[in-house]
Design an enzyme around this catalytic site. Structure first.
Site, PDB file in Angstrom:
ATOM      1  N   LYS A 290       0.684  -1.663   0.203  1.00  0.00           N
ATOM      2  CA  LYS A 290      -0.233   0.129   0.232  1.00  0.00           C
ATOM      3  C   LYS A 290       0.875   1.079  -0.106  1.00  0.00           C
ATOM      4  CE  LYS A 290      -4.532   0.754   2.238  1.00  0.00           C
ATOM      5  NZ  LYS A 290      -5.134   0.382   3.099  1.00  0.00           N
ATOM      6  N   GLU A 380     -19.145  -7.159   9.136  1.00  0.00           N
ATOM      7  CA  GLU A 380     -20.424  -6.459  10.106  1.00  0.00           C
ATOM      8  C   GLU A 380     -21.653  -7.570  10.874  1.00  0.00           C
ATOM      9  OE1 GLU A 380     -19.329  -5.769   7.345  1.00  0.00           O
ATOM     10  OE2 GLU A 380     -18.736  -4.016   7.733  1.00  0.00           O
ATOM     11  N   ARG A 408     -25.767  -3.879   6.246  1.00  0.00           N
ATOM     12  CA  ARG A 408     -25.164  -5.408   6.108  1.00  0.00           C
ATOM     13  C   ARG A 408     -25.461  -6.229   6.802  1.00  0.00           C
ATOM     14  NH1 ARG A 408     -19.787  -5.720   2.839  1.00  0.00           N
ATOM     15  NH2 ARG A 408     -21.014  -5.020   1.227  1.00  0.00           N
TER      16      ARG A 408
HETATM   17  C1  LIG Z   1     -18.778  -3.322   4.352  1.00  0.00           C
HETATM   18  C2  LIG Z   1     -17.713  -1.870   4.341  1.00  0.00           C
HETATM   19  N1  LIG Z   1     -17.427  -1.951   5.927  1.00  0.00           N
HETATM   20  C3  LIG Z   1     -16.041  -1.734   6.072  1.00  0.00           C
HETATM   21  C4  LIG Z   1     -15.869  -0.569   5.070  1.00  0.00           C
HETATM   22  C5  LIG Z   1     -14.525   0.610   4.901  1.00  0.00           C
HETATM   23  N2  LIG Z   1     -13.468   0.181   4.889  1.00  0.00           N
HETATM   24  C6  LIG Z   1     -13.209   0.653   3.239  1.00  0.00           C
HETATM   25  S1  LIG Z   1     -11.593  -0.108   2.508  1.00  0.00           S
HETATM   26  C7  LIG Z   1     -11.605  -1.058   3.788  1.00  0.00           C
HETATM   27  C8  LIG Z   1     -10.190  -1.824   4.225  1.00  0.00           C
HETATM   28  C9  LIG Z   1      -9.861  -2.355   2.737  1.00  0.00           C
HETATM   29  O1  LIG Z   1      -8.912  -3.246   2.827  1.00  0.00           O
HETATM   30  P1  LIG Z   1      -8.290  -4.066   1.824  1.00  0.00           P
HETATM   31  O2  LIG Z   1      -9.790  -4.612   1.025  1.00  0.00           O
HETATM   32  O3  LIG Z   1      -7.099  -4.608   1.686  1.00  0.00           O
HETATM   33  O4  LIG Z   1      -7.687  -2.923   0.543  1.00  0.00           O
HETATM   34  P2  LIG Z   1      -6.606  -1.661   0.634  1.00  0.00           P
HETATM   35  O5  LIG Z   1      -6.648  -0.423   1.784  1.00  0.00           O
HETATM   36  O6  LIG Z   1      -5.818  -2.545   1.342  1.00  0.00           O
HETATM   37  O7  LIG Z   1      -6.117  -1.949  -0.824  1.00  0.00           O
HETATM   38  C10 LIG Z   1     -12.262  -0.697   4.686  1.00  0.00           C
HETATM   39  C11 LIG Z   1     -11.854  -1.269   5.776  1.00  0.00           C
HETATM   40  C12 LIG Z   1     -16.204  -0.437   3.820  1.00  0.00           C
HETATM   41  N3  LIG Z   1     -15.854   0.121   2.579  1.00  0.00           N
HETATM   42  N4  LIG Z   1     -17.405  -1.328   3.579  1.00  0.00           N
END
Ligand SMILES: Cc1ncc(C[n+]2csc(CCOP(=O)(O)OP(=O)(O)O)c2C)c(N)n1
Ligand SMILES: CC(=O)[C@@H](O)[C@H](O)COP(=O)(O)O
Ligand SMILES: [Mg+2]
Length: 650
Positions: A290, A380, A408
């Protein structure tokens, strides 16, 4: 506005990339794309950042190898899709990212044909891409490819596995899942899956043999479908012997490839080219970092660089806006500090967050009491039912979930908590309009979807002290399911660490006395009403203001006072009008045969796009100016009659 490099400026759409450049040019294209993202986001701020840098090479390779938009590319969450947006005709508009009337911060179908699926909430990409693949199989459009790019964080959600489970069953569906594994969610990724992915990545024997199989695949994959049979026999046997079992994905009938270096754009392009010729569900495991390619993000705190705001791109210094006077705290921090204060006195209190420890400030408790605060991953539904399990054993879980993400887990709230009348405290952060994240993230519906659940107590604080008192009251013995919702951003009290007071459940309060009209509010918009009331005094108008505190049970004694004294009533909520707080007041009025002119202010029955919270509250007409305007209309006052100049602060 922002200068693109010599290669990037020739790319208006992906076909330019495919027609004007060779695979050897892709590193240069990637470098220029990365620089463009840094140049723009460092200046406009208000955006995500690290995730998009982590997939620059993947983005370039995908649009180079696949015939987008005919080949369907689905981004999971979509916060990492800035490179995708820049390559698909939005480079010149990219500086309007997440700004009112500018482009959305997430892929959005109405914005571009290259945005095949609207995202923002995580873990939907596999299901959506599989739907597309099955549809095109049915339509006999078998030449189309369907690619889901999902992060390791998003892969921790149950929905991702629901998609994998079904996809593995649709053996001839042309689906490629790309697992973008950077070991990060917003905070460090959590769970057994993370460890499992690390095992795969580091099991040298497995990977060495895989390389041999891979080379063999490369040589025979040109021979068409029977290459698949030969390859699966070879790699299956080898894996079986080496790992005594295929890996998790292969056990779900996916062909697993990788792990590969997701930053080697030429290597990724070549592998994607090969995978195009292998039918059926496939998963390519890419290892990325990242913030890759920008050393301050690479070497810095990846959680901070997830969404850093404005920063100096040359020094990596994140610009902190230093306020002239002490500012009220963020509601989330009041939650974070208060839950620790309460947990120190009540050993039954536990904290739960689905992957938002920094976002909701439960990280404060996770640091202070690591054995009593849990980040359960992007899960969730699990977070709610895990909390229900804790409550059956006499504990008092504070389950903190952003209001829109809680959507959700609606059935878990109803079926696993409320129906059993379990003592779970739901803290719904980001309740109401959130601003730049836009329609996917506005917590518009929680007052409506929580208030019709039997046994549920639904409260919303007007300020930090009220939030603390609600949290204090919720953790007292056997209150049953208790939801407290509050907005993104700051409260209004600089001195907020006030002593706790137990609230009477369902009791509101009269904040101001008046005779001309009544304003009935719930939550933070009570402050907008106060600002409006101060402004209206200048016109000689006196307004009675009632802060109801609870949507359920609603304070009927107070509402009898309102409808006995006033024939003109305004309700205000930072939530949907359909079935929300104002609806509850109208229901009371009808059930008790009162007659009054009632105007409900809140979020209308449509999706509100991104902007600042102030812009969006004004757009929906329930900021202080909107309230003033409504009062004047109801009192048939000349809208221009005002002794004070300028608008009313929110
Ligand atoms: C249902 C839901 N829960 C929480 C989030 C908040 N959220 C957005 S990005 C993220 C992390 C995603 O991690 P990853 O899929 O590994 O993507 P990266 O940022 O590492 O590229 C979270 C928890 C969301 N967008 N949707
Ligand atoms: C992409 C995503 O869903 C999260 O990064 C979200 O944008 C966080 O919202 P806050 O900025 O309100 O914490
Ligand atoms: Mg990740």
């Amino acid at each position: 506005m922002y200068k693109a490099g010599p290669y990037l400026e020739q790319i208006h759409l992906p076909h330019d990339l495919r027609e004007k450049f060779t695979v050897e040019d892709l590193p240069q294209v990637s470098d220029e794309l990365r620089q463009y993202i840094i140049d723009v986001i460092s200046e406009i701020g208000n955006s995500h950042f690290g995730a998009s840098l982590g997939v620059v090479e993947l983005t370039v390779a995908l649009h180079y190898v696949f015939n987008t938009p005919e080949d369907q590319l689905v981004w999971d969450v979509g916060h990492q899709a800035y490179g995708h947006k820049i390559l698909t005709g939005r480079r010149e508009r990219f500086h309007t990212n997440r700004i009112k009337d500018g482009i959305s911060g997430f892929p959005k179908r109405s914005e571009s044909e290259y945005d095949t699926f609207g995202v923002g909430h995580s873990s939907t990409s596999i299901s959506a891409a599989l739907g597309m693949a099955v549809a095109n199989r049915y339509k006999k459009e078998t030449n189309k490819h369907h690619i889901a790019v999902i992060g390791d964080g998003a892969m921790t959600a149950g929905m991702a596995f629901e998609g994998l489970n079904h996809a593995g069953f649709e053996k001839d569906a042309n689906l490629l899942v790309i697992l973008n594994d950077n070991c990060m969610s917003i905070d460090p990724n959590v769970g057994a899956l993370k460890e499992y992915l690390t095992d795969i990545t580091t099991s040298h024997t497995y990977n060495k043999v895989k390389d041999e199989v891979w080379k063999l695949l490369g040589r025979i994959s040109k021979f068409g479908p029977d290459a698949q049979t030969i390859a699966s026999k070879i790699s299956g046997a080898l894996k079986g012997s080496i790992l005594k079992q295929s890996n998790l994905f292969e056990s779900l009938n996916f062909r697993y490839f990788g792990p590969i270096d997701g930053h080697d754009v030429i290597g990724v392009a070549k592998i994607l080219e090969d995978l195009k010729h292998i039918p059926g569900p496939k998963i390519l495991h890419c290892i990325t970092k990242k913030g890759a390619g920008y050393k301050f993000a690479e070497e810095g705190n990846p959680t901070q660089w997830h969404a850093p705001g404005i920063f100096n791109k040359d020094t990596g210094e994140i610009v902190k806006i230093v306020p002239k006077s002490p500012q009220p705290p963020k509601y989330q921090d009041v939650f974070g500090h208060t839950i620790v204060e309460l947990a120190e006195k009540n050993e039954k209190i536990m904290g739960i967050t689905p992957a938002m420890p920094s976002g909701c400030s439960l990280n404060i408790m996770m640091k202070a009491m690591p054995d009593r605060a849990f980040d359960v991953g992007i899960a969730e539904q699990h977070a709610v039912t895990f909390s229900a399990g804790l409550a059956t054993q006499g504990l008092v879980p504070f389950c903190n979930i952003y209001s829109s993400f809680m959507q959700r887990a609606y059935d878990q709230v109803l079926h696993d908590v409320a129906l059993q009348n379990l003592n779970v405290v739901f803290c719904l952060d980001r309740g109401g309009l959130v601003g730049a994240d836009g329609a996917t993230h506005h917590g518009a519906y929680d007052l409506a979807y929580m208030r019709h659940i039997p046994n549920m107590i639904v409260a919303a604080p007007m300020n930090e002290q009220e939030l603390r008192n609600m949290m204090y009251t919720a953790q007292l013995e056997d209150k049953g399911p208790f939801a407290i919702r509050y907005p993104r951003g700051n409260g209004v009290m600089t001195e907020w660490k006030t002593p706790f007071e137990e609230l009477s459940i369902g009791k509101g309060r009269r904040v101001s006395n008046g005779t001309d009209i009544a304003i009935v509010t719930i939550g933070h918009p009570g402050n907008f009403a106060q600002a409006a009331i101060d402004h209206l005094k200048l016109s000689g108008v006196t307004v009675a203001h009632y802060d109801m505190r609870f949507v359920k049970p609603i304070d009927e004694v107070l509402l009898h006072e309102v409808f006995t004294k006033f024939k003109k009533v305004i309700t205000v909520e930072d939530g949907c009008l359909m079935g929300g707080f104002g609806s509850a007041v109208i229901e009371f009025m009808a059930d008790n045969q009162y007659h009054a002119e009632v105007v409900r202010l809140g979020i209308p029955d449509k999706y509100i796009n991104h902007g600042t919270q102030d812009e969006l509250w004004a757009e929906c007409g329930y900021d202080a100016n909107g309230i003033v305007k409504t009062v004047k209309t109801m009192l048939h006052m000349d809208q221009t009659t005002q002794r004070a100049s300028g608008s009313v602060g929110s």
